[in-house]
Design a protein around this motif. Structure first.
Motif, PDB file in Angstrom:
ATOM      1  N   GLY A 108      11.588 -18.945 -15.778  1.00  0.00           N
ATOM      2  CA  GLY A 108      12.448 -19.025 -17.298  1.00  0.00           C
ATOM      3  C   GLY A 108      11.963 -18.003 -18.112  1.00  0.00           C
ATOM      4  N   GLY A 109      10.265 -18.297 -17.701  1.00  0.00           N
ATOM      5  CA  GLY A 109       9.742 -18.191 -19.224  1.00  0.00           C
ATOM      6  C   GLY A 109       8.486 -18.714 -19.716  1.00  0.00           C
ATOM      7  N   ILE A 110       8.154 -18.106 -20.817  1.00  0.00           N
ATOM      8  CA  ILE A 110       7.469 -19.013 -21.934  1.00  0.00           C
ATOM      9  C   ILE A 110       7.436 -17.917 -22.744  1.00  0.00           C
ATOM     10  CG2 ILE A 110       5.073 -19.655 -22.809  1.00  0.00           C
ATOM     11  CD1 ILE A 110       6.006 -21.290 -20.181  1.00  0.00           C
ATOM     12  N   ASN A 111       7.948 -18.741 -24.373  1.00  0.00           N
ATOM     13  CA  ASN A 111       8.410 -18.851 -24.965  1.00  0.00           C
ATOM     14  C   ASN A 111       7.700 -18.019 -25.753  1.00  0.00           C
ATOM     15  OD1 ASN A 111      10.424 -18.167 -27.198  1.00  0.00           O
ATOM     16  ND2 ASN A 111      10.049 -19.823 -28.658  1.00  0.00           N
ATOM     17  N   GLY A 112       7.665 -16.399 -26.236  1.00  0.00           N
ATOM     18  CA  GLY A 112       6.917 -15.962 -27.327  1.00  0.00           C
ATOM     19  C   GLY A 112       5.840 -14.781 -25.970  1.00  0.00           C
ATOM     20  N   GLY A 139       4.714  -2.519 -31.499  1.00  0.00           N
ATOM     21  CA  GLY A 139       5.975  -2.241 -32.089  1.00  0.00           C
ATOM     22  C   GLY A 139       6.484  -1.293 -30.742  1.00  0.00           C
ATOM     23  N   ARG A 140       6.130  -0.783 -29.427  1.00  0.00           N
ATOM     24  CA  ARG A 140       6.807   0.487 -28.936  1.00  0.00           C
ATOM     25  C   ARG A 140       7.320  -0.520 -28.305  1.00  0.00           C
ATOM     26  NH1 ARG A 140       2.484   4.255 -27.698  1.00  0.00           N
ATOM     27  NH2 ARG A 140       0.718   2.837 -27.791  1.00  0.00           N
ATOM     28  N   ASN A 141       8.822  -0.277 -27.835  1.00  0.00           N
ATOM     29  CA  ASN A 141       8.909  -0.360 -26.656  1.00  0.00           C
ATOM     30  C   ASN A 141       8.956   0.286 -25.904  1.00  0.00           C
ATOM     31  OD1 ASN A 141      10.484  -2.698 -25.185  1.00  0.00           O
ATOM     32  ND2 ASN A 141      12.155  -1.813 -26.434  1.00  0.00           N
ATOM     33  N   LEU A 142       8.384  -0.152 -25.120  1.00  0.00           N
ATOM     34  CA  LEU A 142       7.799   0.668 -23.972  1.00  0.00           C
ATOM     35  C   LEU A 142       8.292  -0.200 -22.000  1.00  0.00           C
ATOM     36  CD1 LEU A 142       4.786   2.075 -24.077  1.00  0.00           C
ATOM     37  CD2 LEU A 142       6.675   3.530 -24.405  1.00  0.00           C
ATOM     38  N   PRO A 143       9.009   0.854 -21.311  1.00  0.00           N
ATOM     39  CA  PRO A 143       8.803  -0.113 -20.044  1.00  0.00           C
ATOM     40  C   PRO A 143       7.850  -0.985 -19.100  1.00  0.00           C
ATOM     41  CG  PRO A 143       9.368   2.224 -19.740  1.00  0.00           C
ATOM     42  CD  PRO A 143       9.055   1.781 -20.559  1.00  0.00           C
ATOM     43  N   PRO A 144       8.579  -1.833 -19.262  1.00  0.00           N
ATOM     44  CA  PRO A 144       7.674  -2.823 -17.992  1.00  0.00           C
ATOM     45  C   PRO A 144       6.867  -1.866 -17.348  1.00  0.00           C
ATOM     46  CG  PRO A 144       9.343  -3.947 -18.300  1.00  0.00           C
ATOM     47  CD  PRO A 144       9.446  -2.926 -18.778  1.00  0.00           C
ATOM     48  N   PRO A 145       5.010  -2.053 -16.817  1.00  0.00           N
ATOM     49  CA  PRO A 145       5.184  -0.934 -16.202  1.00  0.00           C
ATOM     50  C   PRO A 145       4.766  -1.966 -14.777  1.00  0.00           C
ATOM     51  CG  PRO A 145       2.781  -2.446 -16.520  1.00  0.00           C
ATOM     52  CD  PRO A 145       4.773  -3.283 -17.825  1.00  0.00           C
ATOM     53  N   PRO A 146       4.815  -1.324 -13.417  1.00  0.00           N
ATOM     54  CA  PRO A 146       5.175  -1.743 -11.452  1.00  0.00           C
ATOM     55  C   PRO A 146       4.259  -2.913 -11.537  1.00  0.00           C
ATOM     56  CG  PRO A 146       4.644   0.496 -11.632  1.00  0.00           C
ATOM     57  CD  PRO A 146       4.432   0.441 -12.634  1.00  0.00           C
ATOM     58  N   GLY A 147       4.552  -4.060 -11.288  1.00  0.00           N
ATOM     59  CA  GLY A 147       3.931  -5.412 -10.655  1.00  0.00           C
ATOM     60  C   GLY A 147       3.586  -6.467 -12.072  1.00  0.00           C
ATOM     61  N   PHE A 148       4.561  -5.838 -12.745  1.00  0.00           N
ATOM     62  CA  PHE A 148       5.346  -6.766 -13.920  1.00  0.00           C
ATOM     63  C   PHE A 148       5.903  -7.490 -13.951  1.00  0.00           C
ATOM     64  CE2 PHE A 148       6.130  -7.519 -18.359  1.00  0.00           C
ATOM     65  CZ  PHE A 148       5.145  -8.413 -18.787  1.00  0.00           C
ATOM     66  N   SER A 149       6.886  -8.858 -14.372  1.00  0.00           N
ATOM     67  CA  SER A 149       7.647  -9.146 -13.899  1.00  0.00           C
ATOM     68  C   SER A 149       7.583  -9.644 -15.991  1.00  0.00           C
ATOM     69  CB  SER A 149       8.274 -10.237 -12.924  1.00  0.00           C
ATOM     70  OG  SER A 149       7.957  -9.871 -12.056  1.00  0.00           O
ATOM     71  N   PRO A 150       9.170  -9.347 -16.534  1.00  0.00           N
ATOM     72  CA  PRO A 150       9.205  -9.690 -18.010  1.00  0.00           C
ATOM     73  C   PRO A 150       9.896 -10.742 -18.170  1.00  0.00           C
ATOM     74  CG  PRO A 150      10.396  -7.420 -17.629  1.00  0.00           C
ATOM     75  CD  PRO A 150       8.918  -7.679 -15.973  1.00  0.00           C
ATOM     76  N   PHE A 151       9.244 -11.822 -18.847  1.00  0.00           N
ATOM     77  CA  PHE A 151      10.327 -12.477 -19.141  1.00  0.00           C
ATOM     78  C   PHE A 151      11.548 -12.281 -19.945  1.00  0.00           C
ATOM     79  CE2 PHE A 151       6.215 -15.187 -19.481  1.00  0.00           C
ATOM     80  CZ  PHE A 151       6.465 -16.191 -18.069  1.00  0.00           C
ATOM     81  N   SER A 152      13.274 -13.482 -19.494  1.00  0.00           N
ATOM     82  CA  SER A 152      13.555 -12.481 -20.932  1.00  0.00           C
ATOM     83  C   SER A 152      13.460 -12.821 -22.417  1.00  0.00           C
ATOM     84  CB  SER A 152      14.774 -13.941 -20.618  1.00  0.00           C
ATOM     85  OG  SER A 152      15.085 -14.948 -21.006  1.00  0.00           O
ATOM     86  N   GLY A 153      13.823 -11.373 -22.741  1.00  0.00           N
ATOM     87  CA  GLY A 153      14.009 -11.119 -24.099  1.00  0.00           C
ATOM     88  C   GLY A 153      12.576 -10.418 -24.631  1.00  0.00           C
ATOM     89  N   VAL A 154      11.798 -10.362 -23.325  1.00  0.00           N
ATOM     90  CA  VAL A 154      10.818  -9.057 -23.069  1.00  0.00           C
ATOM     91  C   VAL A 154      11.931  -7.514 -22.534  1.00  0.00           C
ATOM     92  CG1 VAL A 154       9.035  -7.619 -22.412  1.00  0.00           C
ATOM     93  CG2 VAL A 154       9.259 -10.091 -22.737  1.00  0.00           C
ATOM     94  N   PRO A 155      12.564  -6.632 -23.684  1.00  0.00           N
ATOM     95  CA  PRO A 155      13.505  -6.003 -23.161  1.00  0.00           C
ATOM     96  C   PRO A 155      12.416  -4.567 -22.181  1.00  0.00           C
ATOM     97  CG  PRO A 155      13.438  -5.392 -26.093  1.00  0.00           C
ATOM     98  CD  PRO A 155      12.166  -6.221 -25.638  1.00  0.00           C
ATOM     99  N   ALA A 156      13.098  -4.370 -20.865  1.00  0.00           N
ATOM    100  CA  ALA A 156      13.590  -4.110 -19.535  1.00  0.00           C
ATOM    101  C   ALA A 156      12.963  -2.465 -20.548  1.00  0.00           C
ATOM    102  CB  ALA A 156      13.979  -4.309 -18.825  1.00  0.00           C
ATOM    103  N   HIS A 157      13.394  -1.775 -21.227  1.00  0.00           N
ATOM    104  CA  HIS A 157      13.908  -0.296 -21.921  1.00  0.00           C
ATOM    105  C   HIS A 157      13.859   0.528 -23.095  1.00  0.00           C
ATOM    106  CE1 HIS A 157      12.477   3.246 -22.556  1.00  0.00           C
ATOM    107  NE2 HIS A 157      12.611   4.024 -22.234  1.00  0.00           N
TER     108      HIS A 157
END
Length: 157
Positions: A108-112, A139-157
């Motif tokens: 579920g992630g941690i807000n922020g 402020g750059r919206n780049l894709p998450p790198p391999p090995g990193f799992s973004p929480f919801s709200g962090v755009p995948a790209h």
């Protein structure tokens, strides 16, 4: 520390800029050998490690030094305080990445905060995640790198 880990990361993946080269990184980790390895890598990458915190008290004290990014473990010397530390650092504008052997504890992630990497973590992943976090701070919206799992709200790209 693997010698080739830094060179294994492509410059385009690390997003080198003047800001990145001076980025300040806080390590919140109670396993000192792990923390010292991270600190050495952070220096090798050209970042400024501002300190190692093994518990909430030290993390909040070091937060006063205005880190750009924090790498935060969950279970620290004072218990399962990492999630709260991450939330508090994010509220201060710090880009927070959790680094833990127990990523399921963050379902579920941690807000922020940005997301999580599972231990053990290699040097190339740390380098890429730091680059990603700094790009997000800029402020750059780049894709998450391999090995990193973004929480919801962090755009995948």
């Amino acid at each position: 520390m693997e010698q080739d880990a830094v060179s294994a990361v492509e410059p385009d993946e690390v997003w080198i800029s003047n800001r990145m080269m001076t980025a300040r990184v806080l390590i919140v980790e109670d396993e000192m050998l792990v923390a010292m390895d991270m600190e050495a890598l952070i220096e090798d990458l050209g970042f400024e490690p501002i300190g190692i915190a093994a518990d909430r008290r030290d993390a909040m004290r070091l937060a006063g030094l205005a880190p750009d990014v924090a790498l935060v473990d969950l279970n620290l010397r004072d218990g399962l305080t990492g999630p709260g530390i991450g939330r508090d650092l994010a509220a201060r504008g710090v880009q927070v990445v959790f680094v833990t052997a127990n990523p399921r504890e963050l379902k579920g992630g941690i807000n922020g905060t940005l997301g999580v990497c599972e231990k053990p973590i290699d040097d190339g992943t740390i380098a890429s995640v730091l680059g990603f976090a700094i790009a997000r701070r800029e402020g750059r919206n780049l894709p998450p790198p391999p090995g990193f799992s973004p929480f919801s709200g962090v755009p995948a790209h």
